[in-house]
Design a protein around this motif. Structure first.
Motif, PDB file in Angstrom:
ATOM      1  N   ARG A 149      -6.321  37.167  -7.348  1.00 42.63           N
ATOM      2  CA  ARG A 149      -6.087  38.179  -6.311  1.00 42.63           C
ATOM      3  C   ARG A 149      -7.366  38.959  -6.033  1.00 42.63           C
ATOM      4  NH1 ARG A 149      -1.851  41.778  -8.675  1.00 42.63           N
ATOM      5  NH2 ARG A 149      -3.025  41.299 -10.552  1.00 42.63           N
ATOM      6  N   GLY A 165      -9.123  42.304  -3.193  1.00 47.69           N
ATOM      7  CA  GLY A 165      -8.937  43.282  -2.131  1.00 47.69           C
ATOM      8  C   GLY A 165      -8.175  44.519  -2.582  1.00 47.69           C
ATOM      9  N   LEU A 166      -8.052  45.451  -1.667  1.00 45.44           N
ATOM     10  CA  LEU A 166      -7.384  46.720  -1.966  1.00 45.44           C
ATOM     11  C   LEU A 166      -5.870  46.589  -2.087  1.00 45.44           C
ATOM     12  CD1 LEU A 166      -9.441  49.115   0.317  1.00 45.44           C
ATOM     13  CD2 LEU A 166      -9.519  48.934  -2.162  1.00 45.44           C
ATOM     14  N   GLN A 167      -5.289  45.487  -1.567  1.00 43.91           N
ATOM     15  CA  GLN A 167      -3.846  45.326  -1.646  1.00 43.91           C
ATOM     16  C   GLN A 167      -3.364  45.164  -3.086  1.00 43.91           C
ATOM     17  OE1 GLN A 167      -5.852  43.195  -0.029  1.00 43.91           O
ATOM     18  NE2 GLN A 167      -5.395  41.085  -0.636  1.00 43.91           N
ATOM     19  N   ALA A 183      -1.503  48.090  -4.565  1.00 45.81           N
ATOM     20  CA  ALA A 183      -0.114  48.344  -4.184  1.00 45.81           C
ATOM     21  C   ALA A 183       0.867  47.781  -5.206  1.00 45.81           C
ATOM     22  CB  ALA A 183       0.173  47.737  -2.812  1.00 45.81           C
TER      23      ALA A 183
END
Length: 167
Positions: A108, A110-112, A115
């Motif tokens: 994985r 990124g900023l997601q 979440a």
């Protein structure tokens, strides 16, 4: 053009109380925080943390956060590099991952990732590396302060990489 004269101290002021030039304007403005070796170690340990995320995590039931080798790599980074450099290595790792490199667990990126359920772990990575590194530095300093002129026999290689401990 004439330059304005530097104000001389008033008769009631001693030379120690005279106005001083602004910070950073004197002849010693080139101060290095980390040398090339420190930057190389920071980069290598950021890569070590990224490599530890490649190993698949062990799922832990319904909690959603797998057990990975990243936690071990974070702690080893703190032990070897010391507090500030370990925090910088973890910050570099997180910066690269948030920029889009798939180096978090499971590929994985990124900023997601923030979440999900692992956001707290990711946020605690820098603090954990900093605290473990600072604790390791204190252990080394106390060992050196106990009268021993040589580094502890159980960790001699680490003492050479700790600039704060060699004094």
């Amino acid at each position: 053009m004439t330059r304005p004269a530097t104000p001389s101290p008033a008769p009631s002021q001693s030379p120690a109380q005279a106005p001083r030039p602004a910070a950073g304007t004197g002849p010693r403005t080139t101060r290095r925080i980390w040398d090339a070796q420190s930057l190389a170690l920071i980069s290598v340990f950021a890569a070590l943390i990224a490599a530890s995320a490649i190993v698949p995590g062990i799922p832990v039931g319904g909690f959603g956060v797998p057990i990975t080798l990243q936690t071990l790599a974070i702690m080893v980074t703190g032990l070897v590099l010391g507090g500030p450099r370990a925090a910088a290595a973890v910050a570099l790792y997180l910066l690269l991952a948030f920029a889009g490199l798939p180096i978090f667990s499971g590929g994985r990126a990124g900023l997601q990732v923030l979440a999900g359920g692992s956001a707290g772990y990711i946020a605690g990575f820098i603090l954990a590396a900093l605290l473990v590194g600072m604790a390791a530095e204190q252990v080394i300093r106390r060992g050196a302060a106990s009268g021993s002129s040589s580094p502890p026999s159980w960790l001699p290689w680490w003492h050479r990489t700790c600039p704060a401990c060699s004094a």
